[in-house]
Design an enzyme around this catalytic site. Sequence first.
Site, mmCIF file in Angstrom:
data_model
loop_
_atom_site.group_PDB
_atom_site.id
_atom_site.type_symbol
_atom_site.label_atom_id
_atom_site.label_comp_id
_atom_site.label_asym_id
_atom_site.label_seq_id
_atom_site.Cartn_x
_atom_site.Cartn_y
_atom_site.Cartn_z
ATOM 1 N N ARG A 200 13.727 -17.090 -33.008
ATOM 2 C CA ARG A 200 12.346 -16.615 -33.073
ATOM 3 C C ARG A 200 11.745 -16.971 -34.427
ATOM 4 O O ARG A 200 12.370 -16.772 -35.472
ATOM 5 C CB ARG A 200 12.274 -15.105 -32.873
ATOM 6 C CG ARG A 200 10.845 -14.602 -33.147
ATOM 7 C CD ARG A 200 10.574 -13.194 -32.779
ATOM 8 N NE ARG A 200 9.188 -12.859 -33.095
ATOM 9 C CZ ARG A 200 8.614 -11.705 -32.795
ATOM 10 N NH1 ARG A 200 9.294 -10.771 -32.165
ATOM 11 N NH2 ARG A 200 7.356 -11.475 -33.113
ATOM 12 N N ARG A 209 6.786 -16.700 -28.743
ATOM 13 C CA ARG A 209 8.096 -16.376 -29.307
ATOM 14 C C ARG A 209 9.179 -16.573 -28.250
ATOM 15 O O ARG A 209 8.947 -16.332 -27.054
ATOM 16 C CB ARG A 209 8.113 -14.938 -29.815
ATOM 17 C CG ARG A 209 7.967 -13.879 -28.747
ATOM 18 C CD ARG A 209 7.243 -12.655 -29.250
ATOM 19 N NE ARG A 209 5.805 -12.816 -29.193
ATOM 20 C CZ ARG A 209 4.933 -11.806 -29.279
ATOM 21 N NH1 ARG A 209 5.360 -10.576 -29.436
ATOM 22 N NH2 ARG A 209 3.645 -12.031 -29.219
ATOM 23 N N ASP A 212 11.324 -11.332 -28.172
ATOM 24 C CA ASP A 212 10.720 -10.208 -28.890
ATOM 25 C C ASP A 212 11.472 -8.957 -28.458
ATOM 26 O O ASP A 212 11.565 -8.670 -27.255
ATOM 27 C CB ASP A 212 9.231 -10.098 -28.537
ATOM 28 C CG ASP A 212 8.542 -8.998 -29.336
ATOM 29 O OD1 ASP A 212 8.949 -8.763 -30.490
ATOM 30 O OD2 ASP A 212 7.611 -8.373 -28.807
ATOM 31 N N ASP A 214 11.805 -4.825 -29.138
ATOM 32 C CA ASP A 214 11.187 -3.638 -29.728
ATOM 33 C C ASP A 214 11.945 -2.390 -29.332
ATOM 34 O O ASP A 214 12.285 -2.210 -28.148
ATOM 35 C CB ASP A 214 9.730 -3.494 -29.255
ATOM 36 C CG ASP A 214 8.818 -4.566 -29.827
ATOM 37 O OD1 ASP A 214 8.963 -4.884 -31.021
ATOM 38 O OD2 ASP A 214 7.973 -5.086 -29.080
#
Length: 282
Positions: A200, A209, A212, A214
């Site tokens: 990334r 990207r 990702d 989170d």
Amino acid sequence: MDKMYIKDLEVYAYHGVNIEEKNMGQRFLLSIDLWLNLREAGESDDLTKTVNYAELCHNVEKEFTKAKYDLIETCVEKLAQYILLNYEPVEKVKILLKKPWAPIGKPLDYAAVEIERFWHRAFIGLGSNMGNKKQNLEEAMELMNTGTTRVIKSSNFYTTKPVGYTEQDDFLNCAAEIKTLLTPRELIEFLLNIEKDLRRERIVRWGPRTIDLDVLLYDDIITSLEEIIIPHPRMHERLFVLKPLSDIAPYVMHPVLNKRIVELEQEAVKTQNGDEIIDMLK
């Protein structure tokens, strides 16, 4: 939660800052509390449904003596991790390590340290819109499923429209439930390293990207750490987060909004008309 106790297990080992401690060794006393469900073992009278504490004591002694550490803090940290990683029924452990012969030049019963460690439950949002998107998500979950973090379940994959910076390819999103021994700070660092491994690059905010990752929720905690805000501050606004999360955790409560994930998903659908979600990957 039920508990099992081991009190003052005597082990001779070679831990300590002083060279004499590592050469001559000394006696240590270990007390271990285990949190686990004992109901099935109690009803079935089956040793395989519980932790064999005789075996545990022998394995703890072996683990405790296989290396020499300066600090007893290190000793208990390594031992707690060993127990949680190797004894599946154990959800939490407390270890009290006493050092009766602590060389401080003063009379005392013992010096000691005590820690509690347990598995944490967290939910991770995953997204990719570069390269082989499905492979990127699957590889990320494989990398998460190692050592002190384990993937428990994952959602369906959804093709979604980009948000914020829209001049880019559609995303593929999913969510994963994990259990982890990592703290929130350690977990975000762990995920950032996975993003790095999967190439990334952070060039444009909300831009394209390969991956990702989170942290959406972590136990029921609410943080304001600079490195990681929990719950994720925008998760309740994002259908591409809520839809896959609702697949695996519809009745989990958002600790700030005090609403279940499925309720937040329904609200987001009404607000956004479901426009973020294009299709579910078959």
